[in-house]
Design a protein around this motif. Structure first.
Motif, PDB file in Angstrom:
ATOM      1  N   HIS A 277       0.813  -1.214   0.000  1.00  0.00           N
ATOM      2  CA  HIS A 277       0.000   0.000   0.000  1.00  0.00           C
ATOM      3  C   HIS A 277       0.852   1.273   0.000  1.00  0.00           C
ATOM      4  O   HIS A 277       0.314   2.376   0.085  1.00  0.00           O
ATOM      5  CB  HIS A 277      -0.926   0.014   1.218  1.00  0.00           C
ATOM      6  CG  HIS A 277      -2.038  -0.999   1.126  1.00  0.00           C
ATOM      7  ND1 HIS A 277      -2.952  -1.191   2.141  1.00  0.00           N
ATOM      8  CD2 HIS A 277      -2.362  -1.861   0.139  1.00  0.00           C
ATOM      9  CE1 HIS A 277      -3.796  -2.155   1.776  1.00  0.00           C
ATOM     10  NE2 HIS A 277      -3.462  -2.570   0.569  1.00  0.00           N
ATOM     11  N   SER A 278       2.158   1.113  -0.095  1.00  0.00           N
ATOM     12  CA  SER A 278       3.050   2.272  -0.141  1.00  0.00           C
ATOM     13  C   SER A 278       2.843   3.033  -1.446  1.00  0.00           C
ATOM     14  O   SER A 278       2.299   2.510  -2.424  1.00  0.00           O
ATOM     15  CB  SER A 278       4.505   1.819  -0.023  1.00  0.00           C
ATOM     16  OG  SER A 278       4.717   1.135   1.191  1.00  0.00           O
ATOM     17  N   THR A 279       3.292   4.296  -1.459  1.00  0.00           N
ATOM     18  CA  THR A 279       3.178   5.141  -2.649  1.00  0.00           C
ATOM     19  C   THR A 279       4.576   5.563  -3.087  1.00  0.00           C
ATOM     20  O   THR A 279       5.578   5.193  -2.477  1.00  0.00           O
ATOM     21  CB  THR A 279       2.327   6.385  -2.351  1.00  0.00           C
ATOM     22  OG1 THR A 279       3.007   7.196  -1.366  1.00  0.00           O
ATOM     23  CG2 THR A 279       0.955   5.990  -1.814  1.00  0.00           C
ATOM     24  N   ALA A 280       4.615   6.371  -4.126  1.00  0.00           N
ATOM     25  CA  ALA A 280       5.898   6.799  -4.673  1.00  0.00           C
ATOM     26  C   ALA A 280       6.750   7.537  -3.652  1.00  0.00           C
ATOM     27  O   ALA A 280       7.977   7.404  -3.637  1.00  0.00           O
ATOM     28  CB  ALA A 280       5.667   7.681  -5.897  1.00  0.00           C
ATOM     29  N   PHE A 281       6.122   8.314  -2.786  1.00  0.00           N
ATOM     30  CA  PHE A 281       6.881   9.137  -1.845  1.00  0.00           C
ATOM     31  C   PHE A 281       6.569   8.825  -0.393  1.00  0.00           C
ATOM     32  O   PHE A 281       6.882   9.614   0.500  1.00  0.00           O
ATOM     33  CB  PHE A 281       6.626  10.623  -2.130  1.00  0.00           C
ATOM     34  CG  PHE A 281       7.134  11.054  -3.482  1.00  0.00           C
ATOM     35  CD1 PHE A 281       8.484  11.306  -3.685  1.00  0.00           C
ATOM     36  CD2 PHE A 281       6.272  11.167  -4.553  1.00  0.00           C
ATOM     37  CE1 PHE A 281       8.959  11.674  -4.924  1.00  0.00           C
ATOM     38  CE2 PHE A 281       6.741  11.545  -5.813  1.00  0.00           C
ATOM     39  CZ  PHE A 281       8.091  11.800  -5.986  1.00  0.00           C
ATOM     40  N   GLU A 282       5.967   7.669  -0.157  1.00  0.00           N
ATOM     41  CA  GLU A 282       5.654   7.275   1.221  1.00  0.00           C
ATOM     42  C   GLU A 282       5.684   5.749   1.305  1.00  0.00           C
ATOM     43  O   GLU A 282       4.753   5.082   0.872  1.00  0.00           O
ATOM     44  CB  GLU A 282       4.281   7.828   1.621  1.00  0.00           C
ATOM     45  CG  GLU A 282       3.984   7.738   3.098  1.00  0.00           C
ATOM     46  CD  GLU A 282       2.691   8.458   3.443  1.00  0.00           C
ATOM     47  OE1 GLU A 282       2.757   9.578   3.994  1.00  0.00           O
ATOM     48  OE2 GLU A 282       1.609   7.903   3.163  1.00  0.00           O
ATOM     49  N   TRP A 283       6.790   5.238   1.827  1.00  0.00           N
ATOM     50  CA  TRP A 283       6.944   3.794   1.961  1.00  0.00           C
ATOM     51  C   TRP A 283       6.649   3.376   3.400  1.00  0.00           C
ATOM     52  O   TRP A 283       7.028   4.070   4.357  1.00  0.00           O
ATOM     53  CB  TRP A 283       8.371   3.365   1.636  1.00  0.00           C
ATOM     54  CG  TRP A 283       8.766   3.515   0.196  1.00  0.00           C
ATOM     55  CD1 TRP A 283       8.023   4.058  -0.814  1.00  0.00           C
ATOM     56  CD2 TRP A 283      10.014   3.135  -0.378  1.00  0.00           C
ATOM     57  NE1 TRP A 283       8.724   4.032  -1.984  1.00  0.00           N
ATOM     58  CE2 TRP A 283       9.961   3.465  -1.754  1.00  0.00           C
ATOM     59  CE3 TRP A 283      11.161   2.554   0.108  1.00  0.00           C
ATOM     60  CZ2 TRP A 283      11.018   3.228  -2.624  1.00  0.00           C
ATOM     61  CZ3 TRP A 283      12.217   2.309  -0.743  1.00  0.00           C
ATOM     62  CH2 TRP A 283      12.152   2.643  -2.097  1.00  0.00           C
ATOM     63  N   PHE A 284       5.993   2.225   3.549  1.00  0.00           N
ATOM     64  CA  PHE A 284       5.762   1.655   4.873  1.00  0.00           C
ATOM     65  C   PHE A 284       6.589   0.377   4.991  1.00  0.00           C
ATOM     66  O   PHE A 284       6.447  -0.539   4.173  1.00  0.00           O
ATOM     67  CB  PHE A 284       4.275   1.352   5.084  1.00  0.00           C
ATOM     68  CG  PHE A 284       3.412   2.585   5.109  1.00  0.00           C
ATOM     69  CD1 PHE A 284       3.307   3.341   6.256  1.00  0.00           C
ATOM     70  CD2 PHE A 284       2.726   2.991   3.966  1.00  0.00           C
ATOM     71  CE1 PHE A 284       2.521   4.483   6.283  1.00  0.00           C
ATOM     72  CE2 PHE A 284       1.939   4.128   3.978  1.00  0.00           C
ATOM     73  CZ  PHE A 284       1.833   4.883   5.148  1.00  0.00           C
ATOM     74  N   VAL A 285       7.459   0.327   6.004  1.00  0.00           N
ATOM     75  CA  VAL A 285       8.338  -0.829   6.192  1.00  0.00           C
ATOM     76  C   VAL A 285       8.161  -1.357   7.609  1.00  0.00           C
ATOM     77  O   VAL A 285       7.822  -0.604   8.535  1.00  0.00           O
ATOM     78  CB  VAL A 285       9.809  -0.441   5.949  1.00  0.00           C
ATOM     79  CG1 VAL A 285      10.014  -0.010   4.510  1.00  0.00           C
ATOM     80  CG2 VAL A 285      10.249   0.665   6.907  1.00  0.00           C
ATOM     81  N   PRO A 286       8.369  -2.661   7.822  1.00  0.00           N
ATOM     82  CA  PRO A 286       8.145  -3.244   9.146  1.00  0.00           C
ATOM     83  C   PRO A 286       9.208  -2.817  10.155  1.00  0.00           C
ATOM     84  O   PRO A 286      10.386  -2.689   9.823  1.00  0.00           O
ATOM     85  CB  PRO A 286       8.204  -4.752   8.887  1.00  0.00           C
ATOM     86  CG  PRO A 286       9.087  -4.878   7.679  1.00  0.00           C
ATOM     87  CD  PRO A 286       8.788  -3.673   6.833  1.00  0.00           C
ATOM     88  N   ARG A 287       8.781  -2.591  11.377  1.00  0.00           N
ATOM     89  CA  ARG A 287       9.721  -2.305  12.446  1.00  0.00           C
ATOM     90  C   ARG A 287      10.455  -3.588  12.835  1.00  0.00           C
ATOM     91  O   ARG A 287      10.066  -4.680  12.445  1.00  0.00           O
ATOM     92  CB  ARG A 287       8.992  -1.713  13.658  1.00  0.00           C
ATOM     93  CG  ARG A 287       8.345  -0.358  13.368  1.00  0.00           C
ATOM     94  CD  ARG A 287       7.780   0.269  14.630  1.00  0.00           C
ATOM     95  NE  ARG A 287       7.087   1.515  14.353  1.00  0.00           N
ATOM     96  CZ  ARG A 287       7.676   2.695  14.219  1.00  0.00           C
ATOM     97  NH1 ARG A 287       8.987   2.796  14.375  1.00  0.00           N
ATOM     98  NH2 ARG A 287       6.978   3.787  13.977  1.00  0.00           N
TER      99      ARG A 287
END
Length: 618
Positions: A26-36
């Protein structure tokens, strides 16, 4: 210098299907979500949960442009390529480390841009290859708040107890002629003062009074690590970052004198630590059994007589009335009456405006007591396992087990591995059976209220979420005032979880019969014994001087083979009675130390578990 042609950078596509498997789809071009650390990507889970960190590529530069603007495409592509290469080359296996890595890269470019504008040079489009050693030195020096003539304590006093946010702090420092990166560092330092501390009953006993110090050396060390990552991944950049790790280290060594070392975790005085621990045990032993049944009875009454008889909208509009009715209808156990429970659920309407944590002693709610049930459980876990904050936060409902090898009562913990792996190692640590039972009863209670919970710290306000650490800090402050932790010069010791870990280390090592470092190192999950000794060191803790002297006599008794080293200030005093004092002669040693301590502060330090260094100050 002529720029190389831009190469096609692998894995920089903004299409969700092209993201590496460690980036949430669900990440976007300028907003990545990564696991802690300790988690993996779960595509079905919302990436906004506390299990994910956000990497923001939408940086605002000093000229009011944004990294999302097309003029910064070259820089953005290189940073995304470097971020992916850093993880997939195993230089780092923790994706959440990319948050600081990307931010540091943007900050350096922003600083270079500001320097060009200040010198009336064309700003032009900057890339990683434009960064020089001079830029890095200037960037790091801009974090030295003292050298900049900034008085943090005065700014803190002007801001007072107001809520600290970026806007009101920016307004306060708007007229200061400082670089943008210095402004950001200052804002962060002023924001670090938690606004919830204004509700404390007393000032903190261990927070330093002098706030004019620069940021700690660890701050710029982390920045330097991020910059070295840029060089490691330069082969994946079209416009390469050319400054090597040794050059960055040289710059750091040249300017490091302006930055103090990071403060060691404060060591709680023994009376303070025992107050916390004994009250946590008392809560579980004396209150928890009656509290669990009482809350269950309240919930049962509320379900049968309120929820089943009234429309949902009616219940919501008159919640405080129905909650009061429930509290009056269900008899309160005698064991709980001293707690002054006056609200079932939240205190929004019944208690009025919350002025201080001290209010809890006169009026507390069942919701707050459930929170204290969780906080006291955390205190016991930290105290009796010496585990880290991360390990405690990740404990699940199946954490308790009986050891098949020795029959001891164990708790399963997740701890960081010696590598940079994002996954955590599962270990078992023994705990006293009575504490094991307390934790078991707590988990059973929480699971009854939150079926299917993952960790044992579910949030009462956010479904399928855990309490975050900011909430836990506030709850621990509330608990400190509620149990009236003893004052030190009209100040209160507001404990933090890591302090219980250090207390365990000091207490285990200095106040136990043996001095072998290995059992303590194993309990704390350290790779190097030197780290364990750092935790256990009490030589700089004035509050432990009495305990130090008592320990010294016990430690030396029967250990004739140990060497004694003394500093120059004590050499003459010790030589005068060297014939009388024999290692292992407890009475003579104790008498001598009492004599010395009458006019000096005696402290000690163990060196390599072989020698004892005694030193003192007048």
């Amino acid at each position: 210098m002529k720029k190389p042609k831009i190469r096609n950078c692998e894995a920089t596509s903004t299409s969700p299907t092209d993201f590496p498997d460690w980036v949430h789809p669900h990440s976007t071009a300028f907003e990545w979500f990564v696991p802690r650390t300790g988690f993996k990507v779960a595509p079905a889970q919302a990436p906004t949960s506390s299990k994910y960190a956000k990497i923001n590529f939408n940086y605002k530069f000093c000229n009011n442009s944004h990294a999302t603007d097309s003029i910064w495409n070259l820089l953005s592509k290189d940073l995304k390529s470097s971020a992916i290469a850093l993880i997939e080359s195993s230089s780092s296996k923790r994706p959440n480390a990319l948050v600081g890595f990307i931010r540091t890269a943007f900050e350096v470019i922003d600083h270079v841009l500001e320097l060009r504008i200040a010198s009336s040079r064309p700003p032009k489009i900057l890339t990683l290859s434009d960064i020089t050693k001079g830029h890095i030195k200037s960037f790091l020096e801009a974090h030295d708040l003292v050298a900049m003539g900034i008085h943090v304590s005065a700014l803190n006093a002007e801001l007072g107890s107001t809520v600290r946010n970026r806007n009101n702090i920016s307004d306060k420092i708007a007229r200061m002629d400082i670089p943008s990166i210095t402004r950001k560092a200052l804002i962060q330092k002023l924001k670090d003062r938690d606004a919830t501390t204004s509700e404390r009953e007393f000032d903190s006993a261990y927070e330093p009074d002098d706030n004019d110090q620069a940021l700690s050396i660890s701050t710029i060390q982390n920045k330097c690590t991020d910059l070295s990552y840029l060089h490691i991944t330069k082969e994946h950049q079209a416009y390469q970052f050319e400054i090597g790790k040794h050059e960055i280290t040289d710059i750091l060594n040249a300017i490091s004198k302006g930055f103090p070392n990071k403060n060691q975790t404060p060591l709680m005085p023994t009376n303070i630590a025992f107050h916390y621990i004994s009250h946590a045990i008392k809560f579980h032993r004396d209150y928890a059994p009656s509290l669990r049944k009482y809350i269950q009875d309240l919930d049962t009454y509320y379900t049968a007589n309120i929820l089943s008889k009234y429309a949902e909208s009616t219940v919501k509009a008159n919640s405080h009335i129905f909650k009061r009715q429930t509290l009056e209808a269900v008899p309160m156990p005698e064991e709980l009456k001293p707690l002054n429970i006056k609200t079932y659920g939240k205190c929004s309407f019944s208690r009025g405006k919350y002025e201080s944590h001290a209010d809890l002693r006169d009026h507390i709610s069942t919701r707050e007591l459930i929170d204290f049930y969780a906080i006291t459980t955390r205190i016991l876990i930290h105290t009796f396992t010496a585990c880290r904050l991360l390990s405690t936060s990740l404990i699940d409902k199946d954490c308790l087990t009986l050891s098949k090898m020795d029959g001891l009562w164990d708790i399963k913990l997740k701890i960081p591995k010696s590598s940079s792996s994002n996954e955590l190692e599962i270990i078992k640590r023994p705990i006293p059976k009575v504490i094991w039972d307390f934790i078991y009863d707590y988990i059973s209670f929480m699971e009854g209220r939150h079926p299917g919970m993952a960790s044992i710290w579910p949030s009462d306000t956010h479904k399928d979420a855990d309490r975050d650490e900011r909430v836990n800090r506030k709850l621990l402050d509330q608990y400190s005032d509620w149990i009236a932790v003893p004052l030190i010069d009209q100040k209160r010791w507001y404990a933090r979880p890591h302090q219980f870990r250090r207390f365990f280390a000091a207490f285990f090592f200095y106040l136990s019969e043996g001095t072998d470092i290995e059992p303590l190192r194993w309990m704390m999950g350290h790779i190097e014994p030197s780290i364990t000794l750092y935790y256990a060191d009490i030589s700089t803790q004035a509050d432990w001087e009495r305990e130090t002297l008592e320990f010294l006599t016990e430690f030396l008794e029967g250990n004739v083979g140990k060497d004694i080293l003394v500093d120059d200030d004590l050499e003459e005093d010790l030589s005068e009675c060297s014939l009388q004092v024999k290692l292992g002669d407890r009475a003579l040693l104790a008498e001598h130390l009492r004599e010395l301590s009458s006019h000096r502060h005696i402290k000690l330090k163990i060196l390599n578990d072989q020698k004892i260094y005694i030193y003192a100050s007048k």
